[in-house]
Motif scaffolding. Structure first.
Motif, short mmCIF file in Angstrom:
data_model
loop_
_atom_site.label_atom_id
_atom_site.label_comp_id
_atom_site.label_asym_id
_atom_site.label_seq_id
_atom_site.Cartn_x
_atom_site.Cartn_y
_atom_site.Cartn_z
N MET A 110 0.82 -1.21 0.00
CA MET A 110 0.00 0.00 0.00
C MET A 110 0.86 1.26 0.00
SD MET A 110 -3.30 -0.93 2.43
CE MET A 110 -2.44 -1.84 3.70
N VAL A 111 1.94 1.26 0.77
CA VAL A 111 2.81 2.44 0.83
C VAL A 111 3.54 2.63 -0.49
CG1 VAL A 111 4.83 3.44 1.94
CG2 VAL A 111 3.07 2.35 3.34
N LEU A 112 4.02 1.54 -1.10
CA LEU A 112 4.73 1.65 -2.38
C LEU A 112 3.80 2.13 -3.49
CD1 LEU A 112 7.12 -1.45 -2.51
CD2 LEU A 112 7.73 0.96 -2.29
N PHE A 113 2.58 1.58 -3.51
CA PHE A 113 1.60 2.02 -4.51
C PHE A 113 1.35 3.52 -4.39
CE2 PHE A 113 -2.97 3.04 -4.96
CZ PHE A 113 -3.06 2.99 -6.35
N SER A 114 1.16 3.99 -3.17
CA SER A 114 0.89 5.41 -2.96
C SER A 114 2.11 6.26 -3.31
CB SER A 114 0.50 5.65 -1.50
OG SER A 114 -0.63 4.88 -1.15
N ALA A 115 3.30 5.78 -2.96
CA ALA A 115 4.51 6.54 -3.26
C ALA A 115 4.69 6.71 -4.77
CB ALA A 115 5.73 5.84 -2.65
N VAL A 116 4.46 5.64 -5.52
CA VAL A 116 4.57 5.72 -6.98
C VAL A 116 3.53 6.68 -7.54
CG1 VAL A 116 4.33 4.42 -9.13
CG2 VAL A 116 5.60 3.43 -7.22
N LEU A 117 2.31 6.58 -7.01
CA LEU A 117 1.22 7.46 -7.46
C LEU A 117 1.56 8.92 -7.21
CD1 LEU A 117 -1.52 6.68 -8.74
CD2 LEU A 117 -2.56 6.99 -6.49
N PHE A 118 2.05 9.22 -6.01
CA PHE A 118 2.40 10.60 -5.67
C PHE A 118 3.55 11.11 -6.54
CE2 PHE A 118 0.93 9.76 -1.03
CZ PHE A 118 -0.38 9.71 -1.48
N HIS A 119 4.54 10.23 -6.77
CA HIS A 119 5.71 10.65 -7.55
C HIS A 119 5.32 10.99 -8.98
CE1 HIS A 119 9.82 10.87 -8.98
NE2 HIS A 119 9.52 10.00 -9.92
N LEU A 120 4.40 10.20 -9.55
CA LEU A 120 4.03 10.40 -10.95
C LEU A 120 3.10 11.59 -11.15
CD1 LEU A 120 3.44 6.70 -12.09
CD2 LEU A 120 5.40 8.17 -12.59
N ILE A 121 2.30 11.91 -10.12
CA ILE A 121 1.24 12.90 -10.32
C ILE A 121 1.55 14.24 -9.66
CG2 ILE A 121 -1.19 13.42 -9.83
CD1 ILE A 121 -1.73 10.42 -10.15
N LEU A 122 2.06 14.21 -8.43
CA LEU A 122 2.20 15.46 -7.68
C LEU A 122 3.43 16.28 -8.06
CD1 LEU A 122 1.13 14.46 -4.07
CD2 LEU A 122 -0.19 15.65 -5.82
N ARG A 123 4.17 15.84 -9.04
CA ARG A 123 5.38 16.59 -9.40
C ARG A 123 5.14 17.59 -10.53
NH1 ARG A 123 8.97 12.14 -12.78
NH2 ARG A 123 7.37 11.63 -14.32
N ARG A 124 3.93 17.65 -11.06
CA ARG A 124 3.76 18.37 -12.33
C ARG A 124 3.07 19.72 -12.24
NH1 ARG A 124 2.31 13.45 -16.46
NH2 ARG A 124 4.28 12.36 -16.21
N GLY A 125 2.08 19.92 -11.42
CA GLY A 125 1.40 21.21 -11.50
C GLY A 125 0.50 21.46 -10.32
N ARG A 126 -0.15 22.57 -10.35
CA ARG A 126 -0.90 23.04 -9.18
C ARG A 126 -2.24 22.35 -9.02
NH1 ARG A 126 -2.74 29.08 -9.79
NH2 ARG A 126 -4.26 28.33 -8.28
N GLN A 127 -2.83 21.83 -10.11
CA GLN A 127 -4.15 21.22 -10.00
C GLN A 127 -4.09 19.71 -9.87
OE1 GLN A 127 -6.79 23.03 -9.63
NE2 GLN A 127 -5.69 24.96 -9.98
N ASN A 128 -2.91 19.16 -9.57
CA ASN A 128 -2.74 17.72 -9.59
C ASN A 128 -3.41 17.01 -8.43
OD1 ASN A 128 -1.33 17.44 -11.96
ND2 ASN A 128 0.61 17.99 -10.99
N MET A 129 -3.82 17.73 -7.36
CA MET A 129 -4.49 17.08 -6.25
C MET A 129 -5.79 16.41 -6.71
SD MET A 129 -4.79 16.07 -3.21
CE MET A 129 -3.33 16.80 -2.52
N TYR A 130 -6.57 17.12 -7.50
CA TYR A 130 -7.82 16.56 -7.98
C TYR A 130 -7.57 15.41 -8.96
CZ TYR A 130 -9.57 20.79 -5.87
OH TYR A 130 -9.84 21.79 -4.97
N PHE A 131 -6.51 15.54 -9.76
CA PHE A 131 -6.13 14.47 -10.67
C PHE A 131 -5.71 13.23 -9.88
CE2 PHE A 131 -3.03 12.68 -13.85
CZ PHE A 131 -4.02 12.18 -14.70
N LEU A 132 -4.99 13.45 -8.77
CA LEU A 132 -4.58 12.35 -7.90
C LEU A 132 -5.80 11.61 -7.34
CD1 LEU A 132 -2.45 10.81 -6.19
CD2 LEU A 132 -2.70 12.60 -4.47
N LEU A 133 -6.80 12.36 -6.88
CA LEU A 133 -8.01 11.73 -6.35
C LEU A 133 -8.72 10.93 -7.43
CD1 LEU A 133 -9.43 14.65 -4.16
CD2 LEU A 133 -7.98 12.75 -3.46
#
Length: 316
Positions: A110-133
Motif C-alpha cells: 500500500m505504501v509503495l503504490f501510494s509513493a509511486v502514485l504521488f511521484h508520478l502525479i504530484l510533481r507536475r502542477g498546481r491542479q494535480n491534487m484533484y487528478f490524484l483523487l
C-alpha cells in the motif's frame, strides 16, 4: 461549552466505555479474558486514532469534508492482495501465513503504490491534487474489479476463509503487530508536528496558504505520506473500515464548532474511540458476534454520508 470541557467530557465517556468493556462479564480472569480485552482495547484506540487523524489531515489537504483517504484505493488494494493469495496459493496459505508476514506485505504494497502514485502525479502542477483523487478512484475500481473476478473463480469454501479478511476485526490481533503499529503511528505523529503550524492556514485553500507563505506543494507531499502510512497501518492491522473517518471527522466539526486543528484532532480521535468501543460492546453484548463491527460502522457512516450529500445539495 468550552472546547476543552468538551474534550474532557469525551475523554470521560471513552474511559467509561473502555472500563465497561474490560469489566463487564470478565469475572476478573487475569489469565485470559482481561489480557484479551486489553489487547482489543489497545487495537481499538490505535486504529481509531490513526483513522481519525489521517482522515482529518486528508480533508484539510483536499478542502473537502466528504472525502476520506479511501478514495486513494488503499482498501481495495488490501482486499486484492488477500484475494490474490487465496486465488494463487489457496486458503491454506492465507491461514498458515504468519500474521506479521501478511501485515508487512500488505503495508509495504500500500505504501509503495501510494509513493509511486504521488511521484508520478504530484510533481507536475498546481491542479494535480484533484487528478490524484481521480486516479486513486480509478485504481480503486480496478482493484475492486480484479478482486471480484478472482472471488468468482475461487472455491466457495476458500471464499469463506477469505471473508474474515474483508471485514475489520479486533478479535485476533497479534500483540507484536500492535507494538509495531504503535511505533509507526507515534513516529507519524511526531513527524506531523513539523507541519502542524500550517494546518489551520491550509484549510483556507491552496491560494490563500501560498499567499500567507506556506510551501504548499512540499507540505502536501509530506502530509499525504503521513496519511498513507496511517491508513495502511490501520488497514493491515484490523482490516478496512470504510466510513469511520468520514463519520468521526464530521461529527468532530459539528460538536466542537471550530476549525482549530489543535482541538479537532484530539476531538476526532476521542470520538473515534467512543464509536469503536461502543460498537464493539454492541457486537459482543447485543448481537453476540453475529454482526461484524465494520458493518455497524459502515451502516451508520453510509447514512451520515447520504445526509452530508443532501445537506451540500441544499446549500447549492
Amino acid at each position: 461549552m468550552h472546547s476543552r470541557s468538551k474534550l474532557l467530557m469525551l475523554a470521560a465517556i471513552a474511559a467509561g466505555l473502555i472500563a465497561a468493556y474490560i469489566c463487564i462479564g470478565s469475572y476478573w480472569d487475569f489469565n485470559y479474558i482481561i489480557p484479551s480485552r486489553i489487547r482489543k482495547i489497545f487495537a481499538i484506540i490505535l486504529t481509531g486514532c490513526a483513522i481519525a487523524f489521517s482522515s482529518l489531515i486528508f480533508q484539510t489537504i483536499t478542502n473537502n469534508r466528504i472525502l476520506t483517504p479511501n478514495v486513494l484505493g488503499l482498501d481495495s488494494l488490501y482486499l486484492m492482495i488477500q484475494t490474490a493469495v487465496v486465488f494463487a496459493m489457496g486458503a491454506k496459505t492465507l491461514t498458515m501465513m504468519q500474521n506479521h508476514v501478511n501485515f508487512v506485505v500488505s503495508l509495504v504494497a500500500m505504501v509503495l503504490f501510494s509513493a509511486v502514485l504521488f511521484h508520478l502525479i504530484l510533481r507536475r502542477g498546481r491542479q494535480n491534487m484533484y487528478f490524484l483523487l481521480l486516479i486513486g478512484m480509478i485504481f480503486g475500481t480496478l482493484f475492486g474489479s480484479f478482486t471480484s473476478f478472482m472471488q468468482m473463480l475461487i472455491d466457495p469454501n476458500e471464499f469463506q476463509v477469505l471473508q474474515d479478511k474483508m471485514f475489520a476485526s479486533f478479535n485476533n490481533v497479534n500483540v507484536h503487530l500492535l507494538w509495531v503499529s504503535f511505533v509507526l503511528v507515534v513516529l507519524c505523529g511526531l513527524y506531523y508536528l513539523r507541519f502542524a503550524k500550517f494546518m489551520d492556514v491550509m484549510l483556507l485553500g491552496r491560494d490563500q496558504a501560498v499567499n500567507l507563505g506556506v510551501d504548499y506543494n512540499r507540505v502536501v507531499r509530506h502530509l499525504l505520506l503521513i496519511v498513507v502510512i496511517l491508513v495502511s497501518v490501520s488497514t493491515a492491522l484490523v482490516g478496512p473500515i470504510t466510513f469511520l473517518g468520514l463519520l468521526v471527522v464530521n461529527v468532530a466539526y459539528q460538536f466542537f464548532d471550530t476549525y482549530r486543528h489543535t482541538i479537532l484532532i484530539p476531538g476526532a480521535m476521542l470520538i473515534s474511540v467512543v464509536f469503536l468501543t461502543g460498537g464493539q460492546l454492541l457486537v459482543e453484548r447485543v448481537f453476540q458476534f453475529s454482526v461484524p463491527l465494520s458493518v455497524i460502522i459502515n451502516f451508520a457512516g453510509g447514512i451520515y454520508f447520504i445526509y452530508l450529500l443532501l445537506k451540500e445539495s441544499r446549500a447549492w
